[in-house]
Design an enzyme around this catalytic site. Sequence first.
Site, PDB file in Angstrom:
ATOM      1  N   ASP A  15      -9.797   2.839   1.921  1.00  0.00           N
ATOM      2  CA  ASP A  15      -9.909   2.290   3.284  1.00  0.00           C
ATOM      3  C   ASP A  15     -10.553   3.324   4.207  1.00  0.00           C
ATOM      4  O   ASP A  15     -11.424   3.007   5.013  1.00  0.00           O
ATOM      5  CB  ASP A  15      -8.521   1.912   3.830  1.00  0.00           C
ATOM      6  CG  ASP A  15      -8.041   0.580   3.277  1.00  0.00           C
ATOM      7  OD1 ASP A  15      -8.881  -0.239   2.865  1.00  0.00           O
ATOM      8  OD2 ASP A  15      -6.816   0.368   3.239  1.00  0.00           O
ATOM      9  N   LYS A  45       0.819  -1.222   0.000  1.00  0.00           N
ATOM     10  CA  LYS A  45       0.000   0.000   0.000  1.00  0.00           C
ATOM     11  C   LYS A  45       0.850   1.268   0.000  1.00  0.00           C
ATOM     12  O   LYS A  45       0.412   2.307  -0.494  1.00  0.00           O
ATOM     13  CB  LYS A  45      -0.942   0.005   1.214  1.00  0.00           C
ATOM     14  CG  LYS A  45      -2.087  -0.997   1.087  1.00  0.00           C
ATOM     15  CD  LYS A  45      -3.085  -0.831   2.220  1.00  0.00           C
ATOM     16  CE  LYS A  45      -4.125  -1.925   2.179  1.00  0.00           C
ATOM     17  NZ  LYS A  45      -5.154  -1.784   3.213  1.00  0.00           N
TER      18      LYS A  45
HETATM   19  P1  NAP Z   1      -0.037  -2.352   9.839  1.00  0.00           P
HETATM   20  O1  NAP Z   1       0.223  -1.147   9.036  1.00  0.00           O
HETATM   21  O2  NAP Z   1       0.962  -3.449   9.889  1.00  0.00           O
HETATM   22  O3  NAP Z   1      -0.315  -1.874  11.363  1.00  0.00           O
HETATM   23  C1  NAP Z   1      -0.629  -2.788  12.357  1.00  0.00           C
HETATM   24  C2  NAP Z   1      -0.689  -2.101  13.706  1.00  0.00           C
HETATM   25  O4  NAP Z   1      -1.086  -3.086  14.640  1.00  0.00           O
HETATM   26  C3  NAP Z   1       0.639  -1.520  14.165  1.00  0.00           C
HETATM   27  O5  NAP Z   1       0.421  -0.275  14.745  1.00  0.00           O
HETATM   28  C4  NAP Z   1       1.094  -2.530  15.213  1.00  0.00           C
HETATM   29  O6  NAP Z   1       1.735  -1.943  16.303  1.00  0.00           O
HETATM   30  C5  NAP Z   1      -0.184  -3.086  15.733  1.00  0.00           C
HETATM   31  N1  NAP Z   1       0.013  -4.449  16.229  1.00  0.00           N
HETATM   32  C6  NAP Z   1       0.239  -5.547  15.468  1.00  0.00           C
HETATM   33  N2  NAP Z   1       0.368  -6.628  16.266  1.00  0.00           N
HETATM   34  C7  NAP Z   1       0.255  -6.182  17.546  1.00  0.00           C
HETATM   35  C8  NAP Z   1       0.310  -6.811  18.819  1.00  0.00           C
HETATM   36  N3  NAP Z   1       0.489  -8.125  18.923  1.00  0.00           N
HETATM   37  N4  NAP Z   1       0.156  -6.054  19.917  1.00  0.00           N
HETATM   38  C9  NAP Z   1      -0.044  -4.729  19.822  1.00  0.00           C
HETATM   39  N5  NAP Z   1      -0.106  -4.049  18.648  1.00  0.00           N
HETATM   40  C10 NAP Z   1       0.037  -4.784  17.517  1.00  0.00           C
HETATM   41  O7  NAP Z   1      -1.407  -3.072   9.398  1.00  0.00           O
HETATM   42  P2  NAP Z   1      -2.683  -2.397   8.711  1.00  0.00           P
HETATM   43  O8  NAP Z   1      -2.497  -2.393   7.233  1.00  0.00           O
HETATM   44  O9  NAP Z   1      -3.022  -1.162   9.393  1.00  0.00           O
HETATM   45  O10 NAP Z   1      -3.794  -3.523   8.996  1.00  0.00           O
HETATM   46  C11 NAP Z   1      -4.211  -3.751  10.306  1.00  0.00           C
HETATM   47  C12 NAP Z   1      -5.431  -4.657  10.308  1.00  0.00           C
HETATM   48  O11 NAP Z   1      -6.506  -4.016   9.638  1.00  0.00           O
HETATM   49  C13 NAP Z   1      -5.214  -5.994   9.593  1.00  0.00           C
HETATM   50  O12 NAP Z   1      -5.769  -7.004  10.378  1.00  0.00           O
HETATM   51  C14 NAP Z   1      -5.997  -5.817   8.308  1.00  0.00           C
HETATM   52  O13 NAP Z   1      -6.480  -7.053   7.830  1.00  0.00           O
HETATM   53  C15 NAP Z   1      -7.122  -4.936   8.755  1.00  0.00           C
HETATM   54  N6  NAP Z   1      -7.747  -4.181   7.652  1.00  0.00           N
HETATM   55  C16 NAP Z   1      -9.091  -4.316   7.483  1.00  0.00           C
HETATM   56  C17 NAP Z   1      -9.703  -3.625   6.486  1.00  0.00           C
HETATM   57  C18 NAP Z   1     -11.175  -3.804   6.245  1.00  0.00           C
HETATM   58  O14 NAP Z   1     -11.648  -3.411   5.170  1.00  0.00           O
HETATM   59  N7  NAP Z   1     -11.911  -4.339   7.186  1.00  0.00           N
HETATM   60  C19 NAP Z   1      -8.980  -2.764   5.637  1.00  0.00           C
HETATM   61  C20 NAP Z   1      -7.602  -2.611   5.877  1.00  0.00           C
HETATM   62  C21 NAP Z   1      -6.997  -3.342   6.891  1.00  0.00           C
HETATM   63  P3  NAP Z   1       3.293  -1.514  16.315  1.00  0.00           P
HETATM   64  O15 NAP Z   1       3.293  -0.121  15.771  1.00  0.00           O
HETATM   65  O16 NAP Z   1       3.643  -1.606  17.739  1.00  0.00           O
HETATM   66  O17 NAP Z   1       3.997  -2.501  15.445  1.00  0.00           O
END
Ligand code: NAP
Length: 524
Positions: free
Chosen positions: A355, A319
């Site tokens: 998003d 992305k």
């Molecule tokens: P990302 O950029 O990798 O960010 C993930 C965030 O989650 C980071 O801030 C990370 O914290 C935190 N995190 C991950 N594992 C953790 C843990 N065990 N404990 C505490 N914090 C944790 O991911 P993203 O693209 O934002 O996506 C996040 C989620 O949204 C995914 O599950 C994705 O499938 C979902 N999503 C859903 C939709 C929808 O349409 N429903 C659309 C987009 C994304 P740190 O900063 O500490 O690493």
Amino acid sequence: MICIPVTAKTNKEALQEIKRCCAFADFLELRMDLIADGNVRDLIAAIRSTADSVGIIVTCRKKEEELSANELPKAKSIIKDRGILKMDLLKKAIDLKADFVDIELTEGKVAIGELRDYCAKQGDVTGIIVSYHDIKKTPSVTKLQEIFHKCLEHDAAVVKIVTFAKSTEDNLKVLGMIPYAQKHSQKIIAMCMGDEGRISRVAAPFLGAYLSFAALDSDAQSAPGQLTVRQMKQINNLLQGNRPDKPAVALSSEHDLQNYVLLGNPVAQSLSPLMHNAALKEMGIDGHYNAFCVSDLESAISGIKGMDIRGASLTIPYKVSVMEYLDEIHEDALNIGAVNTVVNSNGRLVGYNTDWLGLMLTLKELMPVKDQTFVIIGAGGTARAAVYGIMKEGGLPIIVNRTIAKGKILSNKFNCPFYSLADLGKLKANCLINTTPIGMYPHPDQTPVESSLLAGYKCVIDVIYNPLKTKLLRDAEVQGCRIVSGLDMFVHQGAQQIKLWTGIEPSSALMEKVIRERLGEIEG
Ligand code: NAP
């Protein structure tokens, strides 16, 4: 059109093979380099007497450009003194009025010119296929285009480009040559060899390749990755059968490209193809949405341009990195710092982010946003989209994240408060939004927030949709909060992508229904 190569070891066997193949083929290719005592006159006569409508290609493939389906070549070439015998053989095929003779680009100007002059002398009944093979790799798009133009210099009736695919992206590069050739009003055969190249053999006929090669059965494959006629016909029937009954809608764009792709790594579990294809079908759009697991984004993007794909979705991990390959980025996506949607307008790629729109549409169905407070757990891409959207609507986001440094970067960018996860208990807000993957399948019993801390929130949203009800949402429900799963956001962001690509709003209800059904099957 399907072309079956006749690859028997002897003339006698080839005559038998011709009898079996004619019923299934539009063209037969006589691989004279493989038929040890092949007599081109007998073989052409056999095809004509069996099925007059079947086209004939005569080929005497160079050893250096042949990659056998099996470890060992099926037969040793009899064309030892190739330089002379090959030309005689192809000229004989022209005398016998074969539809095409195939000659490799690497045979050079003189040989191809001689053959072309000979065709002209015989009344131009036979066309020349100028072919290029790379049996080890797939060259860059620029190099493929160069090769294409070199073939054109020889007045090729059909250009044939076949390369070895080492990755999914290689298929995109080669398939991209089909619309490229169409723009030059040139017939082309383009596909990839090898297991990774199979997808090109399926897709090429739908993109408008002049013909596709298929083996009569798996023992008769002339190139690795080649499908059998039966497989080709099954795929063809399946795809034709799935075409919508309704006429294709007029797109808002100036051209009518209607194929879409998802680029990510991994993509195998993605539900986007299911959702998007259901919507496209219902809208009467004669196009398809396919997922590609990509390891080289730059090549995949040039493939999109080359193939004239109308739109792409981007998912993890592309992305952010996709932004450097785009011609223009919409202001919202630029502010968020991530693109999940690309629109291809005549080769000009424009990036958007849906998003944030998906989340905001979800939020606005649930509660007012202006002057309301929102705790956002996470500081990744989805959190950025959430903070941006909430602020744009006059809401007040509070960022809470595990990694302090990342949380602070986000809070500085948008000038909003930041707290560590340990301080979550000190906060009060109207709504809590989880944007982390905590609680996602296969860990449905994990949650980013202790149950007792949820009591004060009116609403709790989880961006996760698999499972539909995460532990966070189960706990929030017990605490009396209104809950919303990530499904609504997923459907809204997908619907907004289709709107960007086609100018038409798809049915969100249908998209939600197909995903709910699939998740129901997954969750048992
Ligand atoms: P990302 O950029 O990798 O960010 C993930 C965030 O989650 C980071 O801030 C990370 O914290 C935190 N995190 C991950 N594992 C953790 C843990 N065990 N404990 C505490 N914090 C944790 O991911 P993203 O693209 O934002 O996506 C996040 C989620 O949204 C995914 O599950 C994705 O499938 C979902 N999503 C859903 C939709 C929808 O349409 N429903 C659309 C987009 C994304 P740190 O900063 O500490 O690493």
